[in-house]
Write a protein that holds these residues in place. Structure first.
Motif, PDB file in Angstrom:
ATOM      1  N   ASP A  92       0.826  -1.209   0.000  1.00  0.00           N
ATOM      2  CA  ASP A  92       0.000   0.000   0.000  1.00  0.00           C
ATOM      3  C   ASP A  92       0.861   1.260   0.000  1.00  0.00           C
ATOM      4  O   ASP A  92       0.535   2.237  -0.660  1.00  0.00           O
ATOM      5  CB  ASP A  92      -0.915   0.017   1.227  1.00  0.00           C
ATOM      6  N   ASP A  93       1.960   1.230   0.755  1.00  0.00           N
ATOM      7  CA  ASP A  93       2.859   2.387   0.792  1.00  0.00           C
ATOM      8  C   ASP A  93       3.457   2.650  -0.580  1.00  0.00           C
ATOM      9  O   ASP A  93       3.543   3.795  -1.024  1.00  0.00           O
ATOM     10  CB  ASP A  93       3.986   2.161   1.803  1.00  0.00           C
ATOM     11  N   GLU A  95       2.259   1.723  -3.511  1.00  0.00           N
ATOM     12  CA  GLU A  95       1.216   2.168  -4.433  1.00  0.00           C
ATOM     13  C   GLU A  95       0.870   3.632  -4.192  1.00  0.00           C
ATOM     14  O   GLU A  95       0.702   4.409  -5.137  1.00  0.00           O
ATOM     15  CB  GLU A  95      -0.029   1.301  -4.272  1.00  0.00           C
ATOM     16  N   ALA A  96       0.787   4.033  -2.933  1.00  0.00           N
ATOM     17  CA  ALA A  96       0.496   5.431  -2.609  1.00  0.00           C
ATOM     18  C   ALA A  96       1.615   6.344  -3.101  1.00  0.00           C
ATOM     19  O   ALA A  96       1.354   7.434  -3.626  1.00  0.00           O
ATOM     20  CB  ALA A  96       0.305   5.598  -1.105  1.00  0.00           C
ATOM     21  N   ASN A  99       1.263   6.671  -6.888  1.00  0.00           N
ATOM     22  CA  ASN A  99       0.151   7.577  -7.214  1.00  0.00           C
ATOM     23  C   ASN A  99       0.523   9.028  -6.969  1.00  0.00           C
ATOM     24  O   ASN A  99       0.152   9.914  -7.743  1.00  0.00           O
ATOM     25  CB  ASN A  99      -1.097   7.205  -6.416  1.00  0.00           C
ATOM     26  N   ALA A 100       1.251   9.295  -5.894  1.00  0.00           N
ATOM     27  CA  ALA A 100       1.681  10.665  -5.600  1.00  0.00           C
ATOM     28  C   ALA A 100       2.636  11.178  -6.668  1.00  0.00           C
ATOM     29  O   ALA A 100       2.553  12.342  -7.080  1.00  0.00           O
ATOM     30  CB  ALA A 100       2.332  10.722  -4.216  1.00  0.00           C
TER      31      ALA A 100
END
Length: 141
Positions: A92-93, A95-96, A99-100
């Motif tokens: 999740d980290d 992927e975030a 995305n950022a």
């Protein structure tokens, strides 16, 4: 007290106390990095980050002794996560973060396309924009 050889001296100078806590293991002088506590009621040895202050029934251990720690037969060793080291990023980290990075790169693409048709042509659903906020067209219209 005087002896024939002169005044007796303490084995450890009393005016110099090291601020670094040392490993509790016999003959080990390395700096402590973890604290070991025994929970006798649960037959558990808990090894965690170095405690804020030394307690009488806890044992400070160096890195080598904390890695090699074993418990008596029938006991469980609980190793608490040390917060000082870098934590491994989760999916999740990552992927975030991706995305950022994509979002940060997006305004540059729109700025380049602004001369040839405006920002609205880049996204047909976008009606308006104010800073990082976007107004989107309703899917029904």
């Amino acid at each position: 007290m005087e002896s024939r050889r002169g005044p007796l001296k303490s084995a450890v100078p009393s005016n110099v106390v090291s601020p670094v806590r040392r490993c509790s293991r016999t003959a080990c002088g390395r700096p402590a990095v973890a604290t070991l506590t025994y929970v006798y009621a649960d037959s558990t040895a808990v090894l965690g980050p170095l405690a804020t202050y030394a307690e009488p029934h806890c044992y400070d251990l160096c890195a080598e002794h904390s890695e090699r720690l074993t418990a008596p037969r029938g006991w469980e060793v609980v190793r608490l996560a040390d917060g000082s080291g870098p934590a491994r990023p989760s999916g999740d980290d990552l992927e975030a973060l991706a995305n950022a990075v994509r979002e940060a790169a997006r305004p540059q693409e729109r700025a380049a396309g602004a001369g040839g048709g405006g920002a609205r042509s880049a996204d047909p659903m976008e009606v308006g924009r104010r800073g990082h906020l976007r107004v989107l067209r309703s899917p029904e219209s």
